[in-house]
Design a protein around this motif. Structure first.
Motif, mmCIF file in Angstrom:
data_model
loop_
_atom_site.group_PDB
_atom_site.id
_atom_site.type_symbol
_atom_site.label_atom_id
_atom_site.label_comp_id
_atom_site.label_asym_id
_atom_site.label_seq_id
_atom_site.Cartn_x
_atom_site.Cartn_y
_atom_site.Cartn_z
ATOM 1 N N ASP A 29 -0.777 9.008 -16.766
ATOM 2 C CA ASP A 29 -0.318 10.047 -15.845
ATOM 3 C C ASP A 29 -0.945 9.935 -14.466
ATOM 4 N N TYR A 30 -2.057 9.211 -14.371
ATOM 5 C CA TYR A 30 -2.756 9.081 -13.094
ATOM 6 C C TYR A 30 -2.518 7.715 -12.433
ATOM 7 N N THR A 31 -1.840 6.821 -13.137
ATOM 8 C CA THR A 31 -1.756 5.425 -12.708
ATOM 9 C C THR A 31 -0.709 5.201 -11.633
ATOM 10 N N ASP A 32 -1.100 4.502 -10.575
ATOM 11 C CA ASP A 32 -0.169 4.149 -9.500
ATOM 12 C C ASP A 32 0.486 2.799 -9.750
ATOM 13 N N THR A 33 -0.302 1.844 -10.287
ATOM 14 C CA THR A 33 0.190 0.474 -10.436
ATOM 15 C C THR A 33 -0.246 -0.098 -11.775
ATOM 16 N N ILE A 34 0.674 -0.795 -12.435
ATOM 17 C CA ILE A 34 0.367 -1.556 -13.643
ATOM 18 C C ILE A 34 0.441 -3.041 -13.298
ATOM 19 N N VAL A 38 -4.862 -2.887 -15.506
ATOM 20 C CA VAL A 38 -4.561 -4.281 -15.830
ATOM 21 C C VAL A 38 -4.418 -4.367 -17.349
ATOM 22 N N LEU A 39 -3.232 -4.733 -17.807
ATOM 23 C CA LEU A 39 -2.928 -4.764 -19.235
ATOM 24 C C LEU A 39 -2.594 -6.177 -19.687
ATOM 25 N N ALA A 60 3.983 -9.257 -14.395
ATOM 26 C CA ALA A 60 4.668 -8.196 -13.661
ATOM 27 C C ALA A 60 3.655 -7.292 -12.994
ATOM 28 N N VAL A 61 4.049 -6.685 -11.887
ATOM 29 C CA VAL A 61 3.221 -5.712 -11.193
ATOM 30 C C VAL A 61 4.142 -4.662 -10.578
ATOM 31 N N GLY A 62 3.778 -3.395 -10.707
ATOM 32 C CA GLY A 62 4.585 -2.324 -10.156
ATOM 33 C C GLY A 62 4.181 -0.987 -10.742
ATOM 34 N N ASP A 63 4.947 0.052 -10.443
ATOM 35 C CA ASP A 63 4.626 1.369 -10.986
ATOM 36 C C ASP A 63 4.917 1.380 -12.487
ATOM 37 N N PRO A 64 4.316 2.309 -13.243
ATOM 38 C CA PRO A 64 4.463 2.301 -14.706
ATOM 39 C C PRO A 64 5.907 2.316 -15.192
#
Length: 267
Positions: free
Chosen positions: A213-218, A40-41, A227-231
């Motif tokens: 490198d390990y993140t599935d969802t931002i 979560v950014l 926004a929400v989705g892959d990096p």
């Protein structure tokens, strides 16, 4: 009937959180499924901690519902806490008390036993404490040292172990790297990534690079869900500019976010 978690899942619908008359967070719909690592950014004051506290039931939204593992946990920390382990910011955790990692985890295990989360005798509590500390890679020679004598990375492992005591399917971590030295951050990132293989791990962060490198969802927020989705889908200059404004800088082929917490950059 005892509530069980068939799927590690968090769902928020039509959420609006107010602090006084100020709108702190607005989310039409957000669905997170595990096992996965979710970052979560957002800038300071964007509502990242508010989001975690809303999921935990510690903050009751003015409107909307929060579902954890399919159960309505809106404003109900006792229900959310059955399925969630929470790791607060180290900066908000007192470290000067003469308490050891073993005592912290033992107290948590005992409290949950008395609270009905699970039944455990003294021998079983000791086994749970040992297993929790081993799970986070805290060396045995640190188990009985005062918390104040441990490094930031070691203290963070203690509080991750505390969150794992009741074997929750979901972990929420608020700025887990904020009080950890640079060397310890890499090792801690590897631990967080390993936990995400078997849990839904939601991490708030100012710097996505350690876990990218390990993140599935931002999840990008700035008092609302942006926004929400892959990096690769979300970490685009135009989307980041909507959240961070002038703090987004492009230098040749790299995009950077600059704020008081440091600089994060990626292609």
């Amino acid at each position: 009937m005892q509530e069980r978690c068939k799927d590690a899942k968090i769902e928020l619908t039509s959420i609006e959180v107010l602090y006084g008359s100020t709108k702190a967070l607005e989310i039409d719909h957000l669905l997170l499924l595990g096992p996965a690592l979710v970052q979560v950014l957002g800038p300071n004051g964007a509502g990242k901690t508010t989001l975690l506290k809303t999921i935990l039931g510690l903050v009751a939204p003015r409107r909307g519902r929060v579902y954890v593992c399919g159960y309505d946990a809106t404003g109900r920390p006792n229900r959310a806490g059955r399925f969630i382990g929470y790791v607060p910011q180290l900066a908000n955790v007192p470290s000067h008390f003469p308490i050891t990692p073993w005592e912290i985890i033992e107290y948590e295990a005992s409290a949950r036993s008395k609270g009905g989360s699970f039944f455990a005798r003294k021998e079983e509590i000791s086994r749970i404490v040992e297993a929790s500390l081993m799970a986070v890679g805290l060396h045995e020679d640190a188990w009985f040292k005062p918390l104040r004598d441990l490094s930031g990375g070691q203290r963070q492992r203690v509080f991750i172990a505390r969150a794992l005591v009741h074997n929750p399917p979901i972990l929420l971590m608020d700025e887990p790297f904020s009080a950890v030295d640079p060397g310890g951050r890499v090792e801690l990132a590897e631990l967080v990534a390993s936990l995400a293989r078997t849990h839904l791990v939601v991490v708030t962060s100012h710097d996505p690079m350690l876990l990218l490198d390990y993140t599935d969802t931002i999840v990008l927020i700035n008092r609302k869900l942006v926004a929400v989705g892959d990096p690769h889908t979300v970490l685009r200059e135009d989307i980041l500019a909507e959240v961070y404004g002038a703090a987004v800088l492009r230098v040749k082929d790299h995009v950077h976010i600059s704020d008081e917490h440091g600089v994060a950059g990626w292609r």
